[in-house]
Design a protein around this motif. Structure first.
Motif, PDB file in Angstrom:
ATOM      1  N   GLN A 106       0.862  -1.179   0.000  1.00 46.31           N
ATOM      2  CA  GLN A 106       0.000   0.000   0.000  1.00 46.31           C
ATOM      3  C   GLN A 106       0.897   1.227   0.000  1.00 46.31           C
ATOM      4  O   GLN A 106       1.834   1.314   0.790  1.00 46.31           O
ATOM      5  CB  GLN A 106      -0.916   0.046   1.232  1.00 46.31           C
ATOM      6  N   ILE A 107       0.551   2.166  -0.879  1.00 47.28           N
ATOM      7  CA  ILE A 107       1.332   3.399  -1.004  1.00 47.28           C
ATOM      8  C   ILE A 107       0.407   4.574  -0.726  1.00 47.28           C
ATOM      9  O   ILE A 107      -0.698   4.643  -1.282  1.00 47.28           O
ATOM     10  CB  ILE A 107       1.933   3.522  -2.419  1.00 47.28           C
ATOM     11  N   ASN A 108       0.840   5.476   0.137  1.00 47.45           N
ATOM     12  CA  ASN A 108       0.043   6.662   0.453  1.00 47.45           C
ATOM     13  C   ASN A 108       0.072   7.641  -0.709  1.00 47.45           C
ATOM     14  O   ASN A 108       1.132   8.012  -1.215  1.00 47.45           O
ATOM     15  CB  ASN A 108       0.579   7.347   1.710  1.00 47.45           C
ATOM     16  N   LEU A 109      -1.133   8.053  -1.107  1.00 50.41           N
ATOM     17  CA  LEU A 109      -1.285   9.058  -2.153  1.00 50.41           C
ATOM     18  C   LEU A 109      -1.678  10.381  -1.502  1.00 50.41           C
ATOM     19  O   LEU A 109      -1.783  10.475  -0.276  1.00 50.41           O
ATOM     20  CB  LEU A 109      -2.361   8.612  -3.158  1.00 50.41           C
ATOM     21  N   ALA A 110      -1.942  11.373  -2.302  1.00 47.69           N
ATOM     22  CA  ALA A 110      -2.372  12.680  -1.787  1.00 47.69           C
ATOM     23  C   ALA A 110      -3.807  12.592  -1.265  1.00 47.69           C
ATOM     24  O   ALA A 110      -4.589  11.732  -1.670  1.00 47.69           O
ATOM     25  CB  ALA A 110      -2.274  13.720  -2.897  1.00 47.69           C
ATOM     26  N   ASP A 111      -4.174  13.499  -0.368  1.00 42.08           N
ATOM     27  CA  ASP A 111      -5.539  13.663   0.145  1.00 42.08           C
ATOM     28  C   ASP A 111      -6.095  12.389   0.794  1.00 42.08           C
ATOM     29  O   ASP A 111      -7.249  12.015   0.570  1.00 42.08           O
ATOM     30  CB  ASP A 111      -6.485  14.138  -0.964  1.00 42.08           C
ATOM     31  N   ASN A 112      -5.310  11.713   1.595  1.00 43.33           N
ATOM     32  CA  ASN A 112      -5.724  10.529   2.348  1.00 43.33           C
ATOM     33  C   ASN A 112      -6.204   9.361   1.478  1.00 43.33           C
ATOM     34  O   ASN A 112      -7.031   8.559   1.910  1.00 43.33           O
ATOM     35  CB  ASN A 112      -6.803  10.887   3.387  1.00 43.33           C
ATOM     36  N   HIS A 113      -5.711   9.259   0.279  1.00 47.45           N
ATOM     37  CA  HIS A 113      -6.006   8.104  -0.581  1.00 47.45           C
ATOM     38  C   HIS A 113      -4.788   7.188  -0.541  1.00 47.45           C
ATOM     39  O   HIS A 113      -3.706   7.572  -0.115  1.00 47.45           O
ATOM     40  CB  HIS A 113      -6.266   8.546  -2.025  1.00 47.45           C
ATOM     41  N   TYR A 114      -5.021   5.954  -0.991  1.00 47.89           N
ATOM     42  CA  TYR A 114      -3.887   5.044  -1.084  1.00 47.89           C
ATOM     43  C   TYR A 114      -4.005   4.195  -2.331  1.00 47.89           C
ATOM     44  O   TYR A 114      -5.062   4.058  -2.936  1.00 47.89           O
ATOM     45  CB  TYR A 114      -3.726   4.191   0.182  1.00 47.89           C
ATOM     46  N   LEU A 115      -2.892   3.618  -2.680  1.00 50.43           N
ATOM     47  CA  LEU A 115      -2.798   2.729  -3.839  1.00 50.43           C
ATOM     48  C   LEU A 115      -2.286   1.386  -3.343  1.00 50.43           C
ATOM     49  O   LEU A 115      -1.290   1.311  -2.633  1.00 50.43           O
ATOM     50  CB  LEU A 115      -1.805   3.305  -4.867  1.00 50.43           C
ATOM     51  N   ARG A 116      -3.018   0.353  -3.696  1.00 51.22           N
ATOM     52  CA  ARG A 116      -2.540  -1.014  -3.418  1.00 51.22           C
ATOM     53  C   ARG A 116      -2.034  -1.545  -4.761  1.00 51.22           C
ATOM     54  O   ARG A 116      -2.800  -1.665  -5.718  1.00 51.22           O
ATOM     55  CB  ARG A 116      -3.651  -1.885  -2.869  1.00 51.22           C
ATOM     56  N   VAL A 117      -0.755  -1.856  -4.792  1.00 51.53           N
ATOM     57  CA  VAL A 117      -0.156  -2.308  -6.052  1.00 51.53           C
ATOM     58  C   VAL A 117       0.638  -3.592  -5.808  1.00 51.53           C
ATOM     59  O   VAL A 117       1.278  -3.753  -4.772  1.00 51.53           O
ATOM     60  CB  VAL A 117       0.745  -1.201  -6.677  1.00 51.53           C
ATOM     61  N   LYS A 118       0.513  -4.490  -6.757  1.00 52.30           N
ATOM     62  CA  LYS A 118       1.263  -5.745  -6.732  1.00 52.30           C
ATOM     63  C   LYS A 118       2.053  -5.790  -8.040  1.00 52.30           C
ATOM     64  O   LYS A 118       1.473  -5.699  -9.122  1.00 52.30           O
ATOM     65  CB  LYS A 118       0.311  -6.937  -6.634  1.00 52.30           C
ATOM     66  N   LEU A 119       3.356  -5.921  -7.907  1.00 50.44           N
ATOM     67  CA  LEU A 119       4.223  -5.906  -9.079  1.00 50.44           C
ATOM     68  C   LEU A 119       4.671  -7.312  -9.451  1.00 50.44           C
ATOM     69  O   LEU A 119       4.867  -8.165  -8.583  1.00 50.44           O
ATOM     70  CB  LEU A 119       5.469  -5.059  -8.812  1.00 50.44           C
ATOM     71  N   ALA A 120       4.852  -7.516 -10.740  1.00 52.10           N
ATOM     72  CA  ALA A 120       5.475  -8.732 -11.261  1.00 52.10           C
ATOM     73  C   ALA A 120       6.643  -8.280 -12.130  1.00 52.10           C
ATOM     74  O   ALA A 120       6.479  -7.435 -13.007  1.00 52.10           O
ATOM     75  CB  ALA A 120       4.472  -9.532 -12.081  1.00 52.10           C
ATOM     76  N   LEU A 121       7.813  -8.817 -11.875  1.00 58.83           N
ATOM     77  CA  LEU A 121       9.018  -8.434 -12.594  1.00 58.83           C
ATOM     78  C   LEU A 121       9.349  -9.492 -13.642  1.00 58.83           C
ATOM     79  O   LEU A 121       9.491 -10.678 -13.314  1.00 58.83           O
ATOM     80  CB  LEU A 121      10.203  -8.283 -11.641  1.00 58.83           C
ATOM     81  N   GLN A 122       9.458  -9.063 -14.895  1.00 58.83           N
ATOM     82  CA  GLN A 122       9.904  -9.970 -15.958  1.00 58.83           C
ATOM     83  C   GLN A 122      11.421  -9.977 -15.938  1.00 58.83           C
ATOM     84  O   GLN A 122      12.057  -8.988 -16.270  1.00 58.83           O
ATOM     85  CB  GLN A 122       9.402  -9.492 -17.330  1.00 58.83           C
ATOM     86  N   LEU A 123      11.987 -11.099 -15.503  1.00 56.96           N
ATOM     87  CA  LEU A 123      13.431 -11.219 -15.390  1.00 56.96           C
ATOM     88  C   LEU A 123      14.030 -11.694 -16.706  1.00 56.96           C
ATOM     89  O   LEU A 123      13.339 -12.300 -17.526  1.00 56.96           O
ATOM     90  CB  LEU A 123      13.796 -12.203 -14.272  1.00 56.96           C
TER      91      LEU A 123
END
Length: 147
Positions: free
Chosen positions: A66-83
């Motif tokens: 979870q990443i804090n965004l502006a104005d008390n919003h957040y982003l939940r992001v799941k990354l996949a890395l192509q190696l």
């Protein structure tokens, strides 16, 4: 006194060339043809085409954050890395740090704007290629939820 004229040879007549001159020209022409043929063979057969494109290896799926965004919003992001095929034991913490740095404090409206997610993905992928020194060739959003 009579003048003796020098004996004339058939090679001294105008319009005819001496055997030495014609041999030189033949050798020169053969050398030029060999150089051109060698250059052509190099270009079409053996030329190094520069750096080779990386070959895709496995995909490393990272835990969601979870990443804090502006104005008390957040982003939940799941990354996949192509190696790449050459990648050995890649640590995902650098990728998560780069994502936090990129997304933190942004307004949620900006993330949802048309084309912005693709732009941010490209920016993150470029950052990861540099950070992982060629071990990561792309990044995918396996989850991207805002609130």
């Amino acid at each position: 006194m009579s003048k003796k004229s020098a004996p004339t040879s058939s090679s001294d007549e105008p319009g005819e060339k001496s055997p030495k001159k014609s041999r030189r020209k033949l050798i020169l022409v053969v050398a030029v043809v060999l150089v051109v043929a060698g250059a052509g063979a190099y270009v079409f057969l053996g030329r190094d085409s520069g750096p080779k494109a990386p070959v895709a290896g496995e995909v490393l799926l990272l835990e969601p954050i979870q990443i804090n965004l502006a104005d008390n919003h957040y982003l939940r992001v799941k990354l996949a890395l192509q190696l790449t095929e050459e990648a050995v034991e890649v640590d995902g913490s650098k990728a998560l740090d780069a994502a936090i740095t990129l997304f933190s404090g942004r307004p949620v409206e900006k993330l949802l704007a048309k084309g912005e997610r693709a732009n941010l993905k490209s920016e993150l992928a470029a950052e990861l290629k540099e950070t992982y020194e060629g071990e990561v060739m792309d990044v995918y959003f396996a989850e991207f939820v805002t609130q």
